[in-house]
Structures are given as structure tokens and as C-alpha cells.
Scaffold this motif. Structure first.
Motif, PDB file in Angstrom:
ATOM      1  N   ILE A 257       0.840  -1.291  -0.108  1.00  9.22           N
ATOM      2  CA  ILE A 257       0.076  -0.031   0.033  1.00  9.22           C
ATOM      3  C   ILE A 257       0.816   1.141   0.038  1.00  9.22           C
ATOM      4  N   ARG A 258       0.921   1.773  -1.156  1.00  7.16           N
ATOM      5  CA  ARG A 258       1.861   3.230  -1.254  1.00  7.16           C
ATOM      6  C   ARG A 258       0.876   4.417  -0.642  1.00  7.16           C
ATOM      7  N   VAL A 259       1.624   5.047   0.202  1.00  7.38           N
ATOM      8  CA  VAL A 259       0.879   6.196   0.737  1.00  7.38           C
ATOM      9  C   VAL A 259       1.389   7.713  -0.060  1.00  7.38           C
ATOM     10  N   HIS A 260       0.821   7.924  -0.752  1.00 11.07           N
ATOM     11  CA  HIS A 260       1.090   9.283  -1.703  1.00 11.07           C
ATOM     12  C   HIS A 260       0.915  10.673  -0.743  1.00 11.07           C
ATOM     13  N   SER A 261      -0.052  10.655   0.079  1.00 10.26           N
ATOM     14  CA  SER A 261      -0.435  11.776   1.044  1.00 10.26           C
ATOM     15  C   SER A 261      -1.428  11.365   1.812  1.00 10.26           C
ATOM     16  N   PRO A 262      -1.763  12.160   2.735  1.00 13.42           N
ATOM     17  CA  PRO A 262      -2.619  11.641   3.760  1.00 13.42           C
ATOM     18  C   PRO A 262      -3.963  11.440   3.234  1.00 13.42           C
ATOM     19  N   TYR A 263      -4.217  11.859   1.909  1.00 15.22           N
ATOM     20  CA  TYR A 263      -5.702  11.752   1.305  1.00 15.22           C
ATOM     21  C   TYR A 263      -5.504  10.857   0.141  1.00 15.22           C
ATOM     22  N   GLU A 264      -4.484  10.224  -0.172  1.00 13.96           N
ATOM     23  CA  GLU A 264      -4.129   9.319  -1.326  1.00 13.96           C
ATOM     24  C   GLU A 264      -3.401   8.084  -1.197  1.00 13.96           C
ATOM     25  N   VAL A 265      -3.794   7.045  -1.384  1.00 19.37           N
ATOM     26  CA  VAL A 265      -3.111   5.707  -1.561  1.00 19.37           C
ATOM     27  C   VAL A 265      -3.412   4.818  -2.465  1.00 19.37           C
ATOM     28  N   ALA A 289      -8.990   6.634   7.519  1.00 24.31           N
ATOM     29  CA  ALA A 289      -8.802   5.101   7.240  1.00 24.31           C
ATOM     30  C   ALA A 289      -7.388   4.730   7.418  1.00 24.31           C
ATOM     31  N   MET A 290      -6.387   5.787   7.701  1.00 26.09           N
ATOM     32  CA  MET A 290      -4.864   5.286   7.818  1.00 26.09           C
ATOM     33  C   MET A 290      -4.719   4.581   9.154  1.00 26.09           C
ATOM     34  N   PRO A 291      -5.350   4.936  10.157  1.00 27.73           N
ATOM     35  CA  PRO A 291      -4.846   4.239  11.379  1.00 27.73           C
ATOM     36  C   PRO A 291      -5.257   2.640  11.290  1.00 27.73           C
ATOM     37  N   ILE A 292      -6.405   2.396  10.399  1.00 32.19           N
ATOM     38  CA  ILE A 292      -6.881   1.047  10.420  1.00 32.19           C
ATOM     39  C   ILE A 292      -5.960   0.391   9.361  1.00 32.19           C
ATOM     40  N   LEU A 293      -5.581   1.142   8.263  1.00 34.58           N
ATOM     41  CA  LEU A 293      -4.778   0.257   7.430  1.00 34.58           C
ATOM     42  C   LEU A 293      -3.195  -0.007   8.023  1.00 34.58           C
ATOM     43  N   GLU A 294      -2.898   1.069   8.972  1.00 32.95           N
ATOM     44  CA  GLU A 294      -1.578   0.727   9.564  1.00 32.95           C
ATOM     45  C   GLU A 294      -1.753  -0.525  10.644  1.00 32.95           C
ATOM     46  N   ARG A 295      -2.606  -0.749  11.304  1.00 32.77           N
ATOM     47  CA  ARG A 295      -2.860  -1.734  12.067  1.00 32.77           C
ATOM     48  C   ARG A 295      -3.154  -3.171  11.387  1.00 32.77           C
ATOM     49  N   HIS A 296      -3.533  -3.044  10.131  1.00 33.08           N
ATOM     50  CA  HIS A 296      -3.730  -4.416   9.341  1.00 33.08           C
ATOM     51  C   HIS A 296      -2.627  -4.619   8.461  1.00 33.08           C
ATOM     52  N   PHE A 297      -1.947  -3.498   7.829  1.00 29.27           N
ATOM     53  CA  PHE A 297      -1.005  -3.681   6.933  1.00 29.27           C
ATOM     54  C   PHE A 297       0.437  -2.792   7.063  1.00 29.27           C
ATOM     55  N   GLY A 298       0.713  -2.751   8.466  1.00 28.68           N
ATOM     56  CA  GLY A 298       1.767  -1.876   8.814  1.00 28.68           C
ATOM     57  C   GLY A 298       2.933  -2.111   8.168  1.00 28.68           C
ATOM     58  N   SER A 299       3.396  -3.612   7.866  1.00 28.29           N
ATOM     59  CA  SER A 299       4.359  -3.808   7.261  1.00 28.29           C
ATOM     60  C   SER A 299       4.508  -3.862   5.487  1.00 28.29           C
ATOM     61  N   LYS A 300       3.377  -3.486   5.250  1.00 26.14           N
ATOM     62  CA  LYS A 300       3.170  -3.343   3.645  1.00 26.14           C
ATOM     63  C   LYS A 300       3.108  -1.827   3.166  1.00 26.14           C
ATOM     64  N   MET A 301       3.079  -0.963   4.242  1.00 27.56           N
ATOM     65  CA  MET A 301       2.832   0.400   3.843  1.00 27.56           C
ATOM     66  C   MET A 301       4.093   1.023   3.330  1.00 27.56           C
ATOM     67  N   GLN A 302       4.097   1.763   2.471  1.00 23.44           N
ATOM     68  CA  GLN A 302       5.292   2.668   1.913  1.00 23.44           C
ATOM     69  C   GLN A 302       5.060   4.074   1.845  1.00 23.44           C
ATOM     70  N   PHE A 303       5.576   4.767   2.376  1.00 20.84           N
ATOM     71  CA  PHE A 303       5.316   6.325   2.098  1.00 20.84           C
ATOM     72  C   PHE A 303       6.228   6.895   1.159  1.00 20.84           C
ATOM     73  N   LEU A 304       5.585   7.565   0.145  1.00 21.53           N
ATOM     74  CA  LEU A 304       6.369   8.267  -1.031  1.00 21.53           C
ATOM     75  C   LEU A 304       6.136   9.743  -1.007  1.00 21.53           C
ATOM     76  N   GLU A 305       7.324  10.417  -1.124  1.00 20.67           N
ATOM     77  CA  GLU A 305       7.540  11.765  -1.518  1.00 20.67           C
ATOM     78  C   GLU A 305       6.782  12.748  -0.390  1.00 20.67           C
TER      79      GLU A 305
END
Length: 331
Positions: A257-265, A289-305
Motif C-alpha cells: 500500500i503506497r501512501v502518496h499523501s494523507p488523502y491518497e493511497v 482510514a489510515m490508522p486502520i490500514l496501519e494496524r492491518h498492513f503496517g509492514s506493507k505500507m510504503q510512504f512516498l514523497e
């Protein structure tokens, strides 16, 4: 206007009424408003808060060129030559404008009288739509009952025709035919019952944790469209604005899950030998939705730019992952 997190920007042209000409530049959207900056001079020609917008429409300039108009009080702003296309820009701007109006319902009277009135107006429109849907559902239910009655009548007619056919066959048989009466008195041959298909037990449905409206972009196409994101305990589901499911990601299906901004993934599932399945989701409520995504997919989260600062806050031990990481995006 205070500096906010930039959500999106698009190259376009703006009609400058004072000069009677189209000015090329860039239209940008942040969490509280929109701006237009000229390319050549870098001058800020438009700076509108979302709460001050009265209407966003698709129109045509000179009856030929497709344009987007934004009404602010009595001033109408014209934008044309929108890239990648007008529909994408309209869907995103309208989404954030509507969400701003809905949020204004909870705002206090201080500095929020205009936003509150717009929120009430939008709520009234939604209430009217809900009443129309309820009336439509009642009509459909009545029609369904009529169809049921028709089917019952057809079944009765079919049964009566079977009885009449048997009686006619018996009457038409010759008197010397020995089986004329026995034929109908013999018990009907019972067909062997087919093995009953095992009833599949309904799958345990995980409780819905969150459901938010989103703007959906599939792969690299330019047809951003409104839809809905549903987060559950076992994964996430993406559906269109009519409720039709477009794709369901189970927890094991999500590769990153790539996080482009707090509003876009972007949510992606990789495959070998065929294209990946990737959906890009943009929403004004994505910070919820971000905290829920953090709990379930924390290791798969990628933060971009633009989200690198959020990634640093995520790794800080002083930050509560459930609430504080996304305060910047939640305004």
C-alpha cells in the motif's frame, strides 16, 4: 490562505475577465481550498476556500470548448484545457467540496455561518434523495408482490391444464383398450431423488470497521470516478457509486500500500505473467482510514514523497499510531 497539504494539481487555462484572455497555468487543490497560478508570471490569480464555493459545473465556453466553472458568490471562474480531462478534475473537486460542506454541519457559529448554511442545503438535498429512494423501493415492492400473484395464477393454470389433458386422454381412449382406466390409477413413477447439494454455510463476515467515499483510479487510466472503500477485519473492498463491487482484497492478497499523501493511497496485488491489480484511492476522509490500514498492513505500507514526513512521525516512539500520525491530514 494558510499553507495546507497539497492534494492534487492539474495543468489548465483560466479565463481572466479583466484581460479578456485565457491564461495558461496550474490549478491546485489542498485540504481547504483551490488555487490557480499563472505559468509565465507565477502570479496567484485565484485563491478560493472550499467553504466559499456555491457551485461546481461542467460547461462549454463559446459552445465548443469543454470547461469547468466554479461559482463563488456572484463571480464565476472558468477553467478549460484541463489535463488529463475535465471529468477527472470535476470528480475530485466535487468530492472534496461536498465533504467540506458535510463537515461544516458540525462547525460552530464562529466564522462558520456560511459553511453551516451550505451544509444544511446539501443535507436537505440528500434527505430529498433518500425520500425519493424510499418511494421507489415501495413501488418496486408493490410490483414484486404483483409479479408473485401472477406467478401463482400461472402455476394454478398450468396445474388445471395438466388435469384437463389427462381427462381428455382417458376419454379419447377406445372402450376396448384395457389400460384406459388403469393407466391413471397406477401410481406415478417416482423419479430418483437427486442427491441434495450440500448447503454451503455462510462465510463468517467480519464486521465493517469503516466505509468512506473515494475517487477511484484503476491502474494508469485517466477515468477517475467516485466510489466507496470498505475496510473490514479480513481485508478491504472497493465498489463503485452504485454499490457494485469492483474488487475485494483479502489481507493476504495485498502486496503493498503506497501512501502518496494523507488523502491518497495505492493498493496493489502482484501477479506473475500478467499485469498487477492496482487501485489508486483519493478521499477527503482517508485520514480516518489510515490508522486502520496501519494496524492491518503496517509492514506493507510504503510512504512516498509528500508522505515522507508522515513516515518519520510513524516511526517516532512518542507518536500514538492510532490517532496522532494523521492529525496533519485530518485538519
Amino acid at each position: 490562505m494558510n499553507e495546507d497539504i497539497r492534494i492534487h494539481s492539474w495543468p489548465c487555462s483560466y479565463y481572466l475577465d479583466s484581460g479578456k484572455q485565457w491564461i495558461p497555468g496550474k490549478l491546485s487543490l489542498n485540504s481547504t481550498g483551490i488555487r490557480f497560478t499563472a505559468d509565465k508570471t507565477g502570479e496567484l490569480l485565484v485563491d478560493l476556500p472550499l467553504s466559499g464555493i456555491s457551485e461546481i459545473k461542467k460547461e462549454s465556453s463559446n459552445l465548443i470548448f469543454s470547461s469547468l466553472t466554479i461559482l463563488e458568490k456572484s463571480t464565476k471562474h472558468w477553467f478549460s484545457s484541463l489535463q488529463p480531462n475535465r471529468n477527472v478534475v470535476f470528480n475530485i473537486l466535487e468530492h472534496f467540496w461536498r465533504e467540506q460542506l458535510l463537515e461544516s454541519r458540525g462547525a460552530g457559529a464562529e466564522g462558520g455561518a456560511l459553511r453551516t448554511s451550505k451544509g444544511k442545503e446539501l443535507t436537505g438535498i440528500l434527505a430529498g434523495s433518500q425520500r425519493s429512494l424510499e418511494d421507489t423501493a415501495k413501488v418496486l415492492q408493490h410490483q414484486g408482490e404483483q409479479f408473485d400473484n401472477i406467478m401463482k395464477g400461472l402455476n394454478k393454470i398450468e396445474g388445471d391444464m395438466d388435469v384437463a389433458d389427462r381427462l381428455l386422454t382417458e376419454l379419447e381412449s377406445p372402450s376396448w383398450w384395457p389400460f384406459s382406466t388403469k393407466l391413471w390409477k397406477a401410481p406415478l413413477e417416482s423419479k430418483p431423488k437427486e442427491a441434495a447439494a450440500p448447503v454451503s454455510e455462510p462465510k463468517d463476515q467480519e464486521g465493517i470497521l469503516l466505509r468512506i467515499p473515494v475517487i477511484i483510479t484503476h491502474r494508469t487510466d485517466c477515468s477517475a470516478r467516485p466510489g466507496r472503500l470498505t475496510l473490514g477485519g479480513s481485508g478491504l473492498e472497493i465498489s463503485d457509486c452504485r454499490g457494485q463491487v469492483l474488487h475485494t482484497f483479502q489481507g493476504r492478497d495485498v502486496d503493498d500500500i503506497r501512501v502518496h499523501s494523507p488523502y491518497e493511497v495505492s493498493v496493489r496485488q502482484r501477479f506473475i505473467g500478467k499485469p498487477d491489480t492496482c487501485y489508486r484511492l483519493l478521499s477527503a476522509r482517508m485520514p480516518q482510514a489510515m490508522p486502520i490500514l496501519e494496524r492491518h498492513f503496517g509492514s506493507k505500507m510504503q510512504f512516498l514523497e509528500d508522505a515522507l514526513g508522515l513516515a518519520a512521525a510513524r516511526k517516532s516512539p512518542q507518536v500514538d499510531l492510532g490517532n496522532s500520525v494523521w492529525q496533519a491530514g485530518m485538519g
